[in-house]
Design an enzyme around this catalytic site. Sequence first.
Site, PDB file in Angstrom:
ATOM      1  N   ASP A  13       0.818  -1.221   0.000  1.00  0.00           N
ATOM      2  CA  ASP A  13       0.000   0.000   0.000  1.00  0.00           C
ATOM      3  C   ASP A  13       0.848   1.265   0.000  1.00  0.00           C
ATOM      4  O   ASP A  13       0.433   2.296   0.535  1.00  0.00           O
ATOM      5  CB  ASP A  13      -0.965   0.031   1.203  1.00  0.00           C
ATOM      6  CG  ASP A  13      -1.775  -1.241   1.302  1.00  0.00           C
ATOM      7  OD1 ASP A  13      -2.277  -1.681   0.256  1.00  0.00           O
ATOM      8  OD2 ASP A  13      -1.873  -1.805   2.403  1.00  0.00           O
ATOM      9  N   LYS A  16       2.261   2.041  -5.104  1.00  0.00           N
ATOM     10  CA  LYS A  16       2.937   1.501  -6.295  1.00  0.00           C
ATOM     11  C   LYS A  16       2.109   1.724  -7.549  1.00  0.00           C
ATOM     12  O   LYS A  16       2.645   1.965  -8.620  1.00  0.00           O
ATOM     13  CB  LYS A  16       3.192  -0.006  -6.139  1.00  0.00           C
ATOM     14  CG  LYS A  16       4.185  -0.340  -5.062  1.00  0.00           C
ATOM     15  CD  LYS A  16       4.332  -1.839  -4.922  1.00  0.00           C
ATOM     16  CE  LYS A  16       3.073  -2.522  -4.428  1.00  0.00           C
ATOM     17  NZ  LYS A  16       2.675  -2.217  -3.053  1.00  0.00           N
ATOM     18  N   HIS A  41      -5.080  -1.612  -6.201  1.00  0.00           N
ATOM     19  CA  HIS A  41      -4.481  -0.327  -6.564  1.00  0.00           C
ATOM     20  C   HIS A  41      -5.599   0.650  -6.836  1.00  0.00           C
ATOM     21  O   HIS A  41      -6.577   0.297  -7.491  1.00  0.00           O
ATOM     22  CB  HIS A  41      -3.702  -0.437  -7.876  1.00  0.00           C
ATOM     23  CG  HIS A  41      -2.447  -1.227  -7.763  1.00  0.00           C
ATOM     24  ND1 HIS A  41      -1.615  -1.154  -6.684  1.00  0.00           N
ATOM     25  CD2 HIS A  41      -1.871  -2.084  -8.626  1.00  0.00           C
ATOM     26  CE1 HIS A  41      -0.578  -1.940  -6.898  1.00  0.00           C
ATOM     27  NE2 HIS A  41      -0.719  -2.522  -8.055  1.00  0.00           N
TER      28      HIS A  41
HETATM   29  P1  IMP Z   1      -2.555 -12.833   1.970  1.00  0.00           P
HETATM   30  O1  IMP Z   1      -1.642 -12.281   0.936  1.00  0.00           O
HETATM   31  O2  IMP Z   1      -4.011 -12.578   1.686  1.00  0.00           O
HETATM   32  O3  IMP Z   1      -2.259 -14.274   2.261  1.00  0.00           O
HETATM   33  O4  IMP Z   1      -2.272 -12.054   3.347  1.00  0.00           O
HETATM   34  C1  IMP Z   1      -1.026 -12.162   4.039  1.00  0.00           C
HETATM   35  C2  IMP Z   1      -0.634 -10.824   4.647  1.00  0.00           C
HETATM   36  O5  IMP Z   1      -0.335  -9.899   3.613  1.00  0.00           O
HETATM   37  C3  IMP Z   1      -1.732 -10.159   5.470  1.00  0.00           C
HETATM   38  O6  IMP Z   1      -1.123  -9.428   6.518  1.00  0.00           O
HETATM   39  C4  IMP Z   1      -2.384  -9.199   4.496  1.00  0.00           C
HETATM   40  O7  IMP Z   1      -3.033  -8.125   5.137  1.00  0.00           O
HETATM   41  C5  IMP Z   1      -1.160  -8.729   3.731  1.00  0.00           C
HETATM   42  N1  IMP Z   1      -1.457  -8.262   2.374  1.00  0.00           N
HETATM   43  C6  IMP Z   1      -1.779  -9.011   1.311  1.00  0.00           C
HETATM   44  N2  IMP Z   1      -1.955  -8.224   0.224  1.00  0.00           N
HETATM   45  C7  IMP Z   1      -1.714  -6.970   0.627  1.00  0.00           C
HETATM   46  C8  IMP Z   1      -1.697  -5.709  -0.060  1.00  0.00           C
HETATM   47  O8  IMP Z   1      -1.916  -5.599  -1.256  1.00  0.00           O
HETATM   48  N3  IMP Z   1      -1.395  -4.635   0.710  1.00  0.00           N
HETATM   49  C9  IMP Z   1      -1.095  -4.722   2.027  1.00  0.00           C
HETATM   50  N4  IMP Z   1      -1.097  -5.871   2.706  1.00  0.00           N
HETATM   51  C10 IMP Z   1      -1.394  -6.987   2.012  1.00  0.00           C
END
Ligand code: IMP
Length: 429
Positions: A13, A16, A41
Amino acid sequence: MPAAVVVGAQWGDEGKGKVTDFLAQRADIVVRYQGGDNAGHTVVIDGKEYRLFLVPSGVLRAHTLCVLGNGMVIDPKVLVEEIDNLKAQGHPATNIRISHAAHLVMPYHRALDEADEERLGSKSIGTTKRGIGPAYLDKYSRCGVRMADLLDPGLFAAKVKANVEHKNEILSKIYSKPGFDSKQIIEEYLGFSEALSPYIQDTSVMINDALKQGKNVLFEGAQGTMLEIDHGTYPYVTSSYPTAGGACIGAGVGPTQIDCVIGVVKAYSSRVGNGPFPTELHDQMGDHIRERGHEYGTRTGRPRRVGWLDAVGLRMSVRVNSLSALAITRLDTLSGIPELKICTAYRLDGKITEDMPLSLADVERCEPIYEKLDGWEADEIVSATAYELLPTSVKRYVETIEALVGVEAKIFGIGQDRAHTIVKGHLAF
Ligand code: IMP
């Protein structure tokens, strides 16, 4: 020449999408190389807001080819919806390509993601529940279903049947959850196949051919370095490689092709999900930055945890990504705060450390050491059209970051719109 990678230097976040959209004006191809629709995004063009989850931000520039690389895990339902939305907003979406080797996120991946987070209870990762971890798990277990399989209905059906049988056992016996009907999934997914098959190809061939012809290729990472599976705050991480090295694997190019790596860093820090966050603000200042910066997850709507900029984490990012330049976003969000802080090092058991401690438990116990800096006013920053015209306090803030991490900042976000971007000096890309 040149090929550039845009990576998130924090916990995702960082903005990008905005930086990629800005750089895409010089790009012939933009490639997303990992992750799935866990990312979100938001790009604002002439006041109009576009929310993208899978397709690279470059899609909004008609001359730019947008590739969903082999390193991604793609929920075809989300992708079809996203393409339909783009078309409804007047973008023909003919500039999209999908790698045949990208993996599919299946309905059972989402169910398993949710069930496992529930099982972990207070120790949950705080995932986006989009099935990302379980989809990568299948990829590495070598039973995943790939985009190319959608082009062969017989093979696709056989793979789905085998997976559903196995996953239903896990769902019922381990998690006491209902299972899935493979016939229904096959029917639904073969419907998506019709919509997506024109876009599917070996994108590694296409990207390497373009590089040989001297075209500009931009590799766009999702999430951030501190969420990376190896170098992030494991296990509170995502399941892929958002770092610069991930661009090579997830797009099918060799490392010698990459000319520069741009690390996108927010002027402060934010994190969604659980895990250590040494500079987190639990006070009114945290609430102020969250509200002013609209710090709510694009994907899940969850309030983001916010804190001061952390140079310890950023130094790690510089190292593992070999960052060539920084893009500092959201400087405008900090406007109006009289005194700002940047964490220069941590104190752990009375000792000062400039690097991330080895164990997660130690990171949790770290106390940040701050350098205090003067703030700036909103009206001093929004009207700036060149770096030199920014207030002295902004330039001092930027120079402090550069000195702490040893990399020059070249791009600055001073507002939400595409136009609110300033470049300092010459950009290698
Ligand atoms: P997952 O990618 O859904 O398995 O989540 C794993 C960790 O990555 C968690 O803490 C999510 O909140 C974080 N996360 C996944 N995608 C994003 C993103 O695009 N931005 C910020 N955090 C993310």
